[in-house]
Write a protein that holds these residues in place. Structure first.
Motif, PDB file in Angstrom:
ATOM      1  N   UNK A  92      19.998 -57.688 -31.904  1.00  0.00           N
ATOM      2  CA  UNK A  92      20.897 -58.812 -32.181  1.00  0.00           C
ATOM      3  C   UNK A  92      20.142 -60.039 -32.683  1.00  0.00           C
ATOM      4  N   UNK A  93      18.820 -59.988 -32.664  1.00  0.00           N
ATOM      5  CA  UNK A  93      18.029 -61.130 -33.115  1.00  0.00           C
ATOM      6  C   UNK A  93      17.696 -61.112 -34.587  1.00  0.00           C
ATOM      7  N   UNK A  94      18.155 -60.095 -35.310  1.00  0.00           N
ATOM      8  CA  UNK A  94      17.810 -59.948 -36.721  1.00  0.00           C
ATOM      9  C   UNK A  94      18.974 -60.302 -37.644  1.00  0.00           C
ATOM     10  N   UNK A 132      23.298 -60.904 -36.445  1.00  0.00           N
ATOM     11  CA  UNK A 132      22.566 -61.930 -35.702  1.00  0.00           C
ATOM     12  C   UNK A 132      23.501 -62.670 -34.752  1.00  0.00           C
ATOM     13  N   UNK A 133      23.090 -62.754 -33.471  1.00  0.00           N
ATOM     14  CA  UNK A 133      23.912 -63.416 -32.464  1.00  0.00           C
ATOM     15  C   UNK A 133      22.974 -63.979 -31.404  1.00  0.00           C
ATOM     16  N   UNK A 134      22.592 -65.233 -31.566  1.00  0.00           N
ATOM     17  CA  UNK A 134      21.614 -65.855 -30.673  1.00  0.00           C
ATOM     18  C   UNK A 134      22.112 -65.899 -29.236  1.00  0.00           C
ATOM     19  N   UNK A 135      23.390 -66.194 -29.055  1.00  0.00           N
ATOM     20  CA  UNK A 135      23.944 -66.251 -27.698  1.00  0.00           C
ATOM     21  C   UNK A 135      23.903 -64.873 -27.046  1.00  0.00           C
ATOM     22  N   UNK A 136      24.183 -63.845 -27.807  1.00  0.00           N
ATOM     23  CA  UNK A 136      24.139 -62.479 -27.286  1.00  0.00           C
ATOM     24  C   UNK A 136      22.723 -62.108 -26.870  1.00  0.00           C
ATOM     25  N   UNK A 137      21.735 -62.541 -27.629  1.00  0.00           N
ATOM     26  CA  UNK A 137      20.335 -62.277 -27.276  1.00  0.00           C
ATOM     27  C   UNK A 137      20.027 -62.867 -25.905  1.00  0.00           C
ATOM     28  N   UNK A 138      20.391 -64.117 -25.719  1.00  0.00           N
ATOM     29  CA  UNK A 138      20.123 -64.778 -24.434  1.00  0.00           C
ATOM     30  C   UNK A 138      20.854 -64.075 -23.293  1.00  0.00           C
ATOM     31  N   UNK A 139      22.089 -63.687 -23.522  1.00  0.00           N
ATOM     32  CA  UNK A 139      22.895 -62.998 -22.500  1.00  0.00           C
ATOM     33  C   UNK A 139      22.258 -61.669 -22.096  1.00  0.00           C
ATOM     34  N   UNK A 140      21.796 -60.912 -23.069  1.00  0.00           N
ATOM     35  CA  UNK A 140      21.201 -59.605 -22.792  1.00  0.00           C
ATOM     36  C   UNK A 140      19.880 -59.732 -22.051  1.00  0.00           C
ATOM     37  N   UNK A 141      19.042 -60.677 -22.464  1.00  0.00           N
ATOM     38  CA  UNK A 141      17.766 -60.862 -21.780  1.00  0.00           C
ATOM     39  C   UNK A 141      17.981 -61.327 -20.336  1.00  0.00           C
ATOM     40  N   UNK A 142      18.963 -62.171 -20.129  1.00  0.00           N
ATOM     41  CA  UNK A 142      19.277 -62.616 -18.769  1.00  0.00           C
ATOM     42  C   UNK A 142      19.734 -61.439 -17.921  1.00  0.00           C
ATOM     43  N   UNK A 167      12.122 -64.184 -37.759  1.00  0.00           N
ATOM     44  CA  UNK A 167      13.524 -64.176 -37.340  1.00  0.00           C
ATOM     45  C   UNK A 167      13.649 -64.152 -35.814  1.00  0.00           C
ATOM     46  N   UNK A 168      12.849 -63.332 -35.162  1.00  0.00           N
ATOM     47  CA  UNK A 168      12.952 -63.242 -33.704  1.00  0.00           C
ATOM     48  C   UNK A 168      12.461 -64.520 -33.022  1.00  0.00           C
ATOM     49  N   UNK A 169      11.548 -65.221 -33.669  1.00  0.00           N
ATOM     50  CA  UNK A 169      11.100 -66.511 -33.117  1.00  0.00           C
ATOM     51  C   UNK A 169      12.270 -67.478 -32.999  1.00  0.00           C
ATOM     52  N   UNK A 174      15.649 -47.086 -31.870  1.00  0.00           N
ATOM     53  CA  UNK A 174      15.135 -47.536 -33.165  1.00  0.00           C
ATOM     54  C   UNK A 174      16.100 -48.557 -33.744  1.00  0.00           C
ATOM     55  N   UNK A 175      15.536 -49.557 -34.407  1.00  0.00           N
ATOM     56  CA  UNK A 175      16.343 -50.586 -35.065  1.00  0.00           C
ATOM     57  C   UNK A 175      16.314 -50.309 -36.562  1.00  0.00           C
TER      58      UNK A 175
END
Length: 524
Positions: free
Chosen positions: A309-311, A349-359, A386-388, A488-489
């Motif tokens: 989701x970070x790409x 790309x979904x920055x909020x989703x990235x944070x939610x998944x890592x949490x 992009x991931x940064x 795989x992505x």
């Protein structure tokens, strides 16, 4: 396992044309332009094509680079060709049909075909070609495509004009494995001894006249070609250039008329400028971001999903793929495959989703090392940048190609045993040739170390399906599982281009695997 085994084939199409008396021949193709806007065919002329020098011997059995494949495809032919949409096109086989639920396949050969030296093509000739490819001692680059499907001793000749293949397991996509999609499967004379460039003899539209490993090759029209009236050209000349820029400048300057291996990022800016046309097609080649699922942090599905989701995939397709191809959706059913699902939501790309998944995974700070070889550097840097932006730190680990694919292939080679890596896969004729080695449990090239019995079962169901509906059902299950588990992505699927001088020749086309089919090219 030899790195070259990754380079085997391209694309696939529908099941319906495979399962009953497939590939019925409609006779020789009509002359292009005979009734179209291009006018009647203009015969004669020599087409000049640029290409890099082949890095290894031009041997149909062991070749794996694009230049060698292009040279051989001008001279030798397959039972079946794949067109630019990956439809199966009869060549030396007129038709084919399956029995025993897809475990046995019978091919009827085109009558009256001879090699350029007059030697007839019969069932024993075809059998000898496949026996050669299936012999492990022969080091054929086609051998990996037949793994688990066809073994040595599985080819027989029930009648002079018929060849039968008895498979190790049902495989309803088998015609693709004996087509141009498995590019080493050209039919050669029974006594072929590896000396192809010393007057290569084949059934194709041209005959190899001269070959120089430094400068290029010349070809003349095959007067014994089985398709009456073809080819339209008198000959073809391939000129070798040391690098892609020199090849491109030769095209722009008129020293060559087309390219064997046009590079999308160089050729596409030329589209519509002057006399140069750039033909584009979709494809099934892909550079895969592999995540090691048996080790932290990627042993958690949520972490793998966070990376996905970070790409920003459209930006990657534009910058790395030159906007030639299709967006990827983290499964191995490319849009060009007929059974590819169309209703799976496109990951974006979904920055909020990235944070939610890592949490959810209990990860407060994600950092990982990405290993790659030099050709993937731009892609690796793009992923890093992009991931940064979504709070994921990527450490770049560039290795030489020799080191990246070196080491012990069973335990420590970087391309299969690093935390995360980028691996380029050439297009395959069938999706199973991506799914089986890459993500099936215990797959030969399973760098993610992913194992899921449900995925294995769905992949088996795909291979044995006997209807389009069953095939699509199984494919949808495979895609859904991979999209959810993300071993795989897949950010994008590569397309292909071919640039040419449109004021001199017509009929030049791009092919998803950069294959060469100049038999229908003619002067303007």
């Amino acid at each position: 396992m030899d790195r070259r085994m990754l380079l085997s084939g391209a694309g696939a199409a529908g099941l319906a044309a495979l399962l009953s008396a497939c590939g019925v021949d409609d006779g020789p193709a009509a002359d292009p332009g005979a009734t179209g806007s291009g006018g009647p065919v203009q015969r004669g002329g020599t087409l000049r094509a640029g290409s890099p020098p082949p890095p290894t011997a031009v041997d149909p059995v062991s070749m794996y680079d694009g230049t060698a494949i292009g040279i051989v495809q001008l001279v030798a032919e397959y039972l079946i060709w794949l067109d630019k949409d990956f439809k199966l096109v009869p060549r030396l086989a007129e038709s084919w049909q399956s029995a025993d639920g897809g475990r046995r396949w019978t091919f009827k050969l085109r009558p009256g075909v001879t090699f350029s030296d007059g030697t007839p093509v019969d069932g024993e000739t075809v059998k000898a070609s496949f026996d050669r490819l299936l012999d492990p001692a022969g080091k054929s680059a086609a051998l990996s495509a037949f793994e688990t499907v066809l073994s040595a001793g599985g080819v027989s000749v029930p009648a002079p004009g018929t060849v039968e293949f008895k498979l190790d397991r049902p495989f309803s996509d088998f015609p693709y494995l004996v087509s141009a999609g498995n590019y080493n499967t050209v039919i050669l004379k029974r006594d072929y001894a590896g000396d192809f460039t010393k007057g290569g003899i084949g059934t194709g539209p041209f005959v190899l006249k001269t070959y120089n490993a430094s400068t290029g090759a010349t070809f003349v029209r095959n007067e014994r070609y089985w398709d009456p009236g073809r080819p339209y050209l008198d000959g073809v000349e391939i000129k070798f250039y040391a690098d892609d820029q020199a090849d491109l400048l030769a095209l722009q300057g008129g020293d060559i008329d087309t390219q064997i291996l046009s590079r999308a990022h160089l050729a596409t800016p030329l589209a519509g400028t002057g006399a140069i046309t750039v033909d584009t097609v979709k494809g099934t080649g892909v550079t895969v971001l592999t995540l090691r699922t048996d080790q932290a942090p990627f042993d958690r599905k949520e972490v793998r999903q966070a990376v996905a989701y970070g790409l920003a995939r459209p930006a990657i397709l534009q910058s790395i793929g030159s906007n030639v191809g299709d967006l990827g959706n983290d499964h191995l059913l490319a849009p060009l495959f007929a059974a590819a699902p169309t209703d799976l939501p496109q990951r974006a790309l979904d920055k909020a989703k990235v944070a939610e998944l890592l949490k959810a995974a209990g990860v407060t700070e994600l950092t990982f090392k990405l290993t790659f070889e030099p050709p993937a550097k731009d892609y690796a840097v793009t992923i890093q940048n992009q991931l940064k932006q979504v709070g994921i730190a990527v450490e770049l680990d560039q290795r030489s190609s020799k080191d990246f694919y070196g080491g012990d292939q069973a335990k420590d080679t970087p391309w299969l045993f690093t935390q995360a890596n980028l691996v380029g896969w050439a297009g395959r004729p069938v999706p199973s040739q991506l799914i089986i080695p890459m993500v099936k449990s215990g797959g030969t090239w399973n760098g993610s170390k992913y194992a899921n019995p449900a995925l294995d079962a769905a992949a088996d169901a795909y291979d044995t399906a006997t209807t389009d509906a069953d095939r699509k059902t199984a494919a949808a299950t495979v895609a859904k599982i991979l999209h959810e588990d993300v071993p795989v992505v897949i950010a994008f699927w590569s397309g292909a281009v071919r640039a040419y001088q449109n004021r001199k020749f017509r009929g030049v086309q791009a092919h998803p695997a950069q294959y060469v089919d100049f038999g229908s090219v003619s002067k303007v």
